[in-house]
Design a protein around this motif. Structure first.
Motif, PDB file in Angstrom:
ATOM      1  N   UNK A   9       8.163 -57.288 -76.864  1.00 24.01           N
ATOM      2  CA  UNK A   9       7.881 -56.575 -75.599  1.00 24.01           C
ATOM      3  C   UNK A   9       7.131 -55.736 -75.880  1.00 24.01           C
ATOM      4  N   UNK A  10       6.784 -54.650 -74.780  1.00 20.83           N
ATOM      5  CA  UNK A  10       6.015 -53.292 -75.280  1.00 20.83           C
ATOM      6  C   UNK A  10       6.945 -52.161 -75.361  1.00 20.83           C
ATOM      7  N   UNK A  11       6.723 -51.544 -76.131  1.00 22.77           N
ATOM      8  CA  UNK A  11       7.821 -50.151 -76.492  1.00 22.77           C
ATOM      9  C   UNK A  11       7.941 -49.412 -75.213  1.00 22.77           C
ATOM     10  N   UNK A  12       6.783 -49.206 -74.459  1.00 20.73           N
ATOM     11  CA  UNK A  12       6.720 -48.152 -73.631  1.00 20.73           C
ATOM     12  C   UNK A  12       7.334 -48.604 -72.289  1.00 20.73           C
ATOM     13  N   UNK A  13       8.433 -49.407 -72.398  1.00 17.99           N
ATOM     14  CA  UNK A  13       8.734 -50.032 -71.062  1.00 17.99           C
ATOM     15  C   UNK A  13       9.769 -49.267 -70.355  1.00 17.99           C
ATOM     16  N   UNK A  14      10.099 -49.621 -69.027  1.00 14.04           N
ATOM     17  CA  UNK A  14      11.014 -48.841 -68.096  1.00 14.04           C
ATOM     18  C   UNK A  14      12.322 -49.619 -68.055  1.00 14.04           C
ATOM     19  N   UNK A  15      12.356 -50.992 -68.544  1.00 16.37           N
ATOM     20  CA  UNK A  15      13.678 -51.743 -68.455  1.00 16.37           C
ATOM     21  C   UNK A  15      13.695 -52.856 -69.596  1.00 16.37           C
ATOM     22  N   UNK A  51      12.354 -44.775 -78.053  1.00 17.55           N
ATOM     23  CA  UNK A  51      12.881 -44.905 -76.325  1.00 17.55           C
ATOM     24  C   UNK A  51      13.431 -46.253 -76.188  1.00 17.55           C
ATOM     25  N   UNK A  52      12.914 -47.170 -76.802  1.00 21.55           N
ATOM     26  CA  UNK A  52      13.364 -48.575 -76.631  1.00 21.55           C
ATOM     27  C   UNK A  52      14.773 -48.704 -77.222  1.00 21.55           C
ATOM     28  N   UNK A  53      14.840 -48.210 -78.254  1.00 19.12           N
ATOM     29  CA  UNK A  53      16.046 -48.392 -78.951  1.00 19.12           C
ATOM     30  C   UNK A  53      17.210 -47.765 -78.143  1.00 19.12           C
ATOM     31  N   UNK A  54      16.835 -46.617 -77.568  1.00 22.58           N
ATOM     32  CA  UNK A  54      18.082 -46.025 -76.806  1.00 22.58           C
ATOM     33  C   UNK A  54      18.388 -47.022 -75.617  1.00 22.58           C
ATOM     34  N   UNK A  55      17.209 -47.544 -75.026  1.00 24.28           N
ATOM     35  CA  UNK A  55      17.533 -48.550 -73.570  1.00 24.28           C
ATOM     36  C   UNK A  55      18.254 -49.573 -74.254  1.00 24.28           C
ATOM     37  N   UNK A  56      18.084 -50.167 -75.315  1.00 24.98           N
ATOM     38  CA  UNK A  56      18.567 -51.494 -75.845  1.00 24.98           C
ATOM     39  C   UNK A  56      20.112 -50.915 -76.011  1.00 24.98           C
ATOM     40  N   UNK A  57      20.396 -49.785 -76.764  1.00 23.08           N
ATOM     41  CA  UNK A  57      21.902 -49.475 -76.974  1.00 23.08           C
ATOM     42  C   UNK A  57      22.628 -49.524 -75.381  1.00 23.08           C
ATOM     43  N   UNK A  58      21.933 -48.823 -74.634  1.00 23.69           N
ATOM     44  CA  UNK A  58      22.592 -48.565 -73.312  1.00 23.69           C
ATOM     45  C   UNK A  58      22.825 -49.840 -72.502  1.00 23.69           C
ATOM     46  N   UNK A  59      21.754 -50.895 -72.309  1.00 19.76           N
ATOM     47  CA  UNK A  59      21.674 -51.896 -71.547  1.00 19.76           C
ATOM     48  C   UNK A  59      22.552 -52.996 -72.242  1.00 19.76           C
ATOM     49  N   UNK A  60      22.702 -53.111 -73.412  1.00 20.62           N
ATOM     50  CA  UNK A  60      23.681 -54.018 -74.015  1.00 20.62           C
ATOM     51  C   UNK A  60      25.210 -53.621 -73.923  1.00 20.62           C
ATOM     52  N   UNK A  61      25.396 -52.292 -73.768  1.00 18.52           N
ATOM     53  CA  UNK A  61      26.685 -52.052 -73.040  1.00 18.52           C
ATOM     54  C   UNK A  61      26.941 -52.305 -71.890  1.00 18.52           C
ATOM     55  N   UNK A  62      25.746 -51.916 -70.727  1.00 21.81           N
ATOM     56  CA  UNK A  62      26.244 -52.147 -69.486  1.00 21.81           C
ATOM     57  C   UNK A  62      26.349 -53.654 -69.057  1.00 21.81           C
TER      58      UNK A  62
END
Lengths: 287, 415
Positions: B221-227, B250-261
């Motif tokens: 995936x591309x690192x500068x992603x919004x989702x 930035x993507x690491x933070x999104x993965x951590x949040x999204x996996x919980x969501x």
């Protein structure tokens, strides 16, 4: 339809509503003034930091941060108009483009200087926990942002079409000299348009901060989506931004799931080019 | 008249510097350090700078607590009559061109005896080429791009482990777990798609296939992603036993949040350093990834160990725990200092000889390498990584056993 695909579609639509939410301010400024605000992403970024500061200093969530960010950003928007935009509007087209671009760099590096390069996040319990609904998993902050996006779009649309302020702003955007002869002060209306657009952006930023990370460069990441949404929906059309936002969110999600995340941009931008090829004014824009 | 006085003064100064010479030339060893002190990677570069400064204090001063660390208990370099080390920092501004120019300046104007740097692999390429042309030893303590040591350079050395080393650590750990009866049949690799993510994932795939634990799903995936929701939903559907992430912050933070969501987690989750090791990630998302396995060349060990003492010193100086890239930079300076001391000279050719003869043992190091010994390409063959695990908002070393301070706890807990 598999349950996962349904979840992908719902997540995509919610994401799209958020895209619409932070694009409406950009399309409004274009519609009112024929100026592209390249600092739009940085306005979102500032609103996210406002939400962050409201949380750290007052311990409050979006109920407080949304109105505070809306007011703070409306002030930033009007200040940008009076201090910068008003002057560069008199210059050539290139000066207008580079002027707001300069503003964006100024705001981004000011944020670097003031907040540092760290990433920050708001606690994910601020709005509420994710919950299960009809077999789907919904995330409360995103749902809130999606619902607010619909209301903000509707509100802006009503202000522009049903109020005297809206009519006066439209009059100025169509013919500033004629409007002035009718007793409308163009500068005031343009300042109001900047305030309104930046205020809506403030609402968007404060809500996005509840489920996204905040950093000085976050505006850069978000601005690209905003520009695509606005040109797909039609520059100047608030309902167009909503439709385009939902469409982009949906297409992005489904193509990332079906084809793989690296290909999602290819699909989104192919669609973008195709639509503009058939309708250069965008889905709901006027020629 | 006044002009003449000025001239006289300048001549006086010049004479004074020339006259003091052999003594003062002997008691200063100059090392140039090229790091990103401005631009996107500035926070990492400045942290490395602080770590290098601490290393200089240790070499130049007397620290009985650190008696196993070479040069810590002697002031300066004993083989050069106690000469002190001076580091001259240069800002690479995050661009290969600036890195190259600054290296040239350090060599020709500052007349440095050896060079250290330059954080980003792409900048190390140009900076070390300049050093090679002028015949000055260049050590990179942190750049991992594999081709750096494939250029046939004679003055280039690398102390950090490279992708093949981490891949072997992950593989060994997984095979150990499999032998202990844990189910490891499906492995997903999720990588960002620039140079770093692509090259590291390729190496990991090759090593895993050779070791008989093939990757069953790969998502780039591309690192500068919004989702990242579609990626997480894809993982949720495939439900692999192990997921390995190669991501930026930035993507690491999104993965951590999204996996919980989206409420999904694997039994074993591994992160390849980078984003997941950024202090910003640990602060914002540490509580969402309890039990995450990561790699690091540094972990503050048991109280009283070199790493623990140094971590305390670094914390006193900067307010932060010593992070992995900064620890590797610090180790880089200590390796150079040791070589220059053994060379007993600041002549580049003698330093180069001494670098080639470097033989440091694991217990003489700040980082968790098995030692430092360079092959003919300049790569440290004893470089290795520790495996760490997120425990209560902090990474602690869990593997290999001899450097572990805690037992590995599985399955992955998440939030």
């Amino acid at each position: 339809m598999s349950n996962t695909l349904l979840q992908v579609i719902v997540s995509g639509l919610l994401l799209g509503a958020v895209y619409a939410l932070f694009s409406s301010g950009l399309t409004l400024i274009w519609g009112m003034m024929n100026v592209v605000n390249f600092a739009h992403g940085e306005f979102v970024m500032l609103a996210m930091y406002v939400a962050f500061m409201v949380y750290t200093s007052l311990g409050l969530g979006p109920a407080a941060s949304v109105p505070i960010a809306a007011m703070a950003l409306a002030a930033v928007g009007m200040a940008s108009y009076f201090l910068l935009v008003r002057h560069i509007m008199k210059g050539p087209m290139l000066a207008q483009i580079l002027g707001t671009f300069g503003l964006s760099l100024f705001l981004r590096y000011s944020a670097f200087w003031w907040f540092g390069s760290d990433f920050r996040t708001l606690p994910d319990t601020l709005v509420g926990s994710p919950f299960q609904f009809a077999g789907l998993r919904l995330d409360a902050p995103r749902l809130l942002a999606g619902v607010v996006a619909l209301f903000v779009t509707l509100g802006l649309h009503l202000i522009l079409t049903r109020t005297s302020l809206g009519s006066r702003m439209l009059a100025v955007s169509e013919d500033a000299t004629a409007a002035q002869l009718m007793g409308i002060r163009p500068e005031r209306m343009q300042a109001a348009a900047w305030g309104l657009a930046a205020g809506a952006t403030g609402i968007a930023g404060a809500l996005i901060a509840t489920f996204f990370y905040t950093s000085p460069t976050v505006g850069e990441t978000l601005a690209i989506v905003a520009f695509v949404t606005v040109s797909l929906g039609g520059f100047g059309s608030v309902p167009g931004a909503l439709v385009a936002g939902l469409l982009i969110g949906l297409v992005e999600s489904v193509s990332a799931y079906k084809l793989g995340p690296v290909y999602k941009d290819v699909v989104v931008y192919s669609l973008f080019v195709l639509v503009l090829w058939c309708r250069p004014q965008g889905l709901m824009g006027k020629m | 008249m006044f002009r003449n006085i000025g001239k006289l003064a300048v001549t006086g100064l010049v004479l004074a510097t020339v006259a003091a010479p052999s003594a003062s030339a002997q008691d200063k060893v100059k090392i140039g350090a090229i790091y990103p002190l401005s631009g996107n990677a500035a926070s990492a570069g400045n942290s490395s700078k602080a770590a290098i400064e601490l290393a200089v204090e240790i070499v130049n001063g007397n620290f009985p607590d650190l008696k196993d660390l070479p040069l810590a208990t002697t002031e300066g370099l004993p083989n050069l009559k106690g000469a002190k080390i001076e580091v001259i920092f240069a800002d690479n501004q995050g661009t290969p061109a600036a890195g190259q120019n600054q290296t040239l300046r350090l060599i020709t104007e500052e007349k440095v005896h050896a060079l250290l740097g330059a954080y980003q692999s792409g900048i190390t390429v140009t900076a070390s080429a300049m050093a090679e042309r002028h015949g000055i030893p260049f050590l990179t303590p942190e750049s991992v791009a594999s081709d750096l040591t494939e250029r046939g350079f004679k003055w280039f050395f690398r102390s950090t482990p490279v992708a093949a080393d981490f891949a072997r650590s992950y593989s060994e750990l997984l095979r150990e777990q499999k032998a202990a009866g844990r189910k490891i049949e499906t492995i997903a690799l999720v990588n960002e798609n620039t140079e770093y993510g692509n090259s590291v994932s390729k190496v990991i795939k090759d090593v895993f296939i050779k070791d008989g634990i093939p990757i069953t799903t790969q998502i780039s995936y591309s690192a500068n992603t919004t989702d990242v929701q579609p990626q997480v939903l894809q993982l949720k559907e495939k439900n692999p036993d192990v997921v390995l992430f190669i991501s930026y912050t930035s993507d690491a933070i999104l993965y951590a949040k999204t996996m919980k969501d989206l409420d999904w987690k694997p039994a074993i989750m591994i992160a390849d350093n980078a984003g997941f090791n950024d202090p910003s990630f640990v602060r914002t998302s540490g509580a969402l990834v309890e039990g995450l396995i990561n790699r690091s060349a540094f972990a503050a060990g048991k109280p009283g160990s070199i790493s623990a003492v140094i971590n305390e010193m670094f914390k006193k100086k900067t307010g932060n725990d010593l992070d992995d890239p900064s620890a590797r930079a610090m180790q880089g300076l200590l390796i150079l200092a040791d070589a220059i001391n053994r060379a007993g000279s600041t002549e580049p050719a003698k330093i180069q000889e001494a670098m080639k003869a470097t033989d440091l043992k694991a217990e003489q190091l700040v980082t968790g390498y098995k030692g430092v010994k360079f092959d003919e390409k300049g790569q440290n063959v004893l470089a290795s990584s520790l495996i760490t695990q997120m425990t209560g908002g902090k990474y602690v070393p869990v593997w290999p056993k001899e450097s572990a301070t805690a037992e590995i706890v599985l399955p992955y807990k998440g939030w």
